[in-house]
Design a protein around this motif. Structure first.
Motif, PDB file in Angstrom:
ATOM      1  N   THR A 239       0.837  -1.205   0.000  1.00 22.37           N
ATOM      2  CA  THR A 239       0.000   0.000   0.000  1.00 22.37           C
ATOM      3  C   THR A 239       0.868   1.250   0.000  1.00 22.37           C
ATOM      4  N   SER A 240       1.874   1.278   0.883  1.00 23.15           N
ATOM      5  CA  SER A 240       2.788   2.422   0.941  1.00 23.15           C
ATOM      6  C   SER A 240       3.473   2.635  -0.401  1.00 23.15           C
ATOM      7  N   LYS A 241       3.943   1.559  -0.984  1.00 21.95           N
ATOM      8  CA  LYS A 241       4.680   1.627  -2.254  1.00 21.95           C
ATOM      9  C   LYS A 241       3.800   2.172  -3.379  1.00 21.95           C
ATOM     10  N   GLN A 242       2.602   1.630  -3.506  1.00 19.47           N
ATOM     11  CA  GLN A 242       1.710   2.057  -4.586  1.00 19.47           C
ATOM     12  C   GLN A 242       1.308   3.522  -4.435  1.00 19.47           C
ATOM     13  N   ILE A 243       1.059   3.943  -3.197  1.00 22.12           N
ATOM     14  CA  ILE A 243       0.660   5.333  -2.968  1.00 22.12           C
ATOM     15  C   ILE A 243       1.781   6.290  -3.351  1.00 22.12           C
ATOM     16  N   LEU A 244       2.984   6.023  -2.861  1.00 24.47           N
ATOM     17  CA  LEU A 244       4.102   6.926  -3.127  1.00 24.47           C
ATOM     18  C   LEU A 244       4.440   6.964  -4.616  1.00 24.47           C
ATOM     19  N   GLU A 245       4.319   5.834  -5.283  1.00 20.51           N
ATOM     20  CA  GLU A 245       4.573   5.806  -6.725  1.00 20.51           C
ATOM     21  C   GLU A 245       3.529   6.625  -7.475  1.00 20.51           C
ATOM     22  N   LYS A 246       2.263   6.479  -7.095  1.00 19.25           N
ATOM     23  CA  LYS A 246       1.198   7.224  -7.774  1.00 19.25           C
ATOM     24  C   LYS A 246       1.296   8.726  -7.494  1.00 19.25           C
TER      25      LYS A 246
END
Length: 395
Positions: A239-246
């Motif tokens: 979740t953290s990874k996807q949010i920061l990437e987006k």
């Protein structure tokens, strides 16, 4: 010392000067509005590689002008203090230094705007509203959390069990804060995911457990790292990874808080900086890589981080000690606490004659007990046991 790094405010809670001590081969300028708020400055324990510059760090133009007036040619500019990360990014951009998008940092610091964006992305966050200037008794799903929309460090975070308490919270916060957020009270423990972003690549550092004080305040009184929450661990990081990437986050450490509810993790907030309190020391002990050197390397455009690895059998926990009554600090009895198994450090955050306040926010913290163990759980039990042997003397 071929590079000049400007740090626009760092942490005041014990780990702020690690960025200097862990990078002794570099030249730093610490820009600060109030030098005396740092214990190291008050005790005249400033590292040789640091020059302290007093300047209004709340004003971007003033900071920019001071750098020019000093004739500095900075290689890196950043902040480790939540309230100054945005200004540091804007100044860094003006000097062509590595920085995140200042508008993204501003978004992260605005709790309502960030949650609105995350909910549109399908991310679970607490239901929330901005309180109007004049309250009406229309809120039905008590209790609620009440907090400043752009607050930090558990400052001003309260709980309201009914409309009468909501009015009290509103009256308490309104004089200091233009926007006050009311949010759904979620059942579950608080944790944080510590991550590091290097040129857009999101790297997992691990999870930190966070033990909170009694209501109505939400002061963090205990921490342990690395925390194992089983299958949910990967869900949290993804979740953290996807949010920061987006969002397009590019550089440096990020501290993301979650509540572990019965239905799964719910994201509470994103802090675009290294975690506060003692967490920097915990990362320093538990990771194979030096987190503070990695921060400098990221902003200096030098060696990039590719992976962070945990040290096997390394767990660390910290328990904070607060005064049980207000008064003037006259002395501390620490000898017995230091003898407890696993205790590696007792970090004193106050000096004799300081005024002590109750545990309403982090400013009331007197000291921290650090303990280690083969797991974070063992370390936490050790720190908690040693805490009971600390005696605070008041006058």
């Amino acid at each position: 010392m071929n590079t000049v790094t400007i740090v626009i405010e760092t942490l005041t809670t014990g780990t702020g000067f690690n960025i200097f001590y862990q990078n002794m081969g570099q030249l730093f300028y610490l820009f600060t509005k109030k030098p005396g708020k740092y214990l190291e400055v008050r005790n005249k324990q400033i590292p040789d590689n640091v020059t302290v510059v007093e300047v209004d760090t709340t004003n971007e133009k003033t900071v920019y002008t001071k750098i020019k007036d000093l004739g500095l040619k900075p290689s890196a500019i950043f902040s480790l203090s939540d309230g100054f990360v945005e200004i540091a990014c804007r100044v860094a951009c003006n000097f062509g230094c590595v920085a995140n998008d200042p508008e993204l940092i501003a978004l992260c610091r605005n709790k309502q705007a960030l949650r609105d964006r995350l909910q549109k992305m399908g991310v679970k966050t607490p239901e929330h509203y901005l309180l109007p200037a004049k309250l009406t008794d229309t809120y039905k799903n008590y209790p609620y959390i009440v907090k400043p929309n752009s607050g930090t460090g558990s400052m001003g975070v309260l709980i309201a069990h009914d409309f009468a308490e909501l009015k009290q919270c509103h009256a308490c916060l309104k004089p200091q804060h233009s926007e006050i957020l009311i949010e759904e009270f979620l059942l579950g423990p608080l944790i944080s995911n510590e991550v590091f972003v290097s040129e857009g690549k999101v790297l997992d550092l691990g999870l930190t457990s966070r033990v909170l004080s009694d209501f109505p305040y939400f002061v963090e009184e205990g921490y342990s790292f690395p925390m194992d929450i089983g299958p949910n661990k990967d869900e949290v990081f993804q979740t953290s990874k996807q949010i920061l990437e987006k969002l397009g986050y590019q550089h440096g450490p990020v501290h993301i808080e979650y509540i572990l509810t019965a239905k799964g993790p719910v994201l509470v907030e994103i802090n675009p900086r290294l975690a506060g309190g003692p967490i920097g020391n915990m990362l320093l002990y538990c990771l194979q890589e030096n987190i503070y050197q990695s921060i400098c390397q990221e902003y200096l455009t030098g060696k990039r981080a590719t992976k962070f690895n945990l040290q096997a059998g390394h767990g660390m926990a910290v328990v904070s000690v607060f005064a049980t009554e207000e008064g003037i600090l006259a002395g501390l009895e620490l000898n017995l606490a230091k003898k407890y198994p696993g205790v590696v450090k007792i970090e004193v955050l106050k000096v004799i004659s300081d005024k002590l306040t109750l545990a309403h926010d982090y400013s009331g913290e007197v000291l921290r007990v650090y303990a280690i163990g083969k797991t974070s759980e063992e370390a936490y039990y050790r720190a908690l046991a040693a805490k009971n042997a600390v005696k605070i003397q008041l006058k």
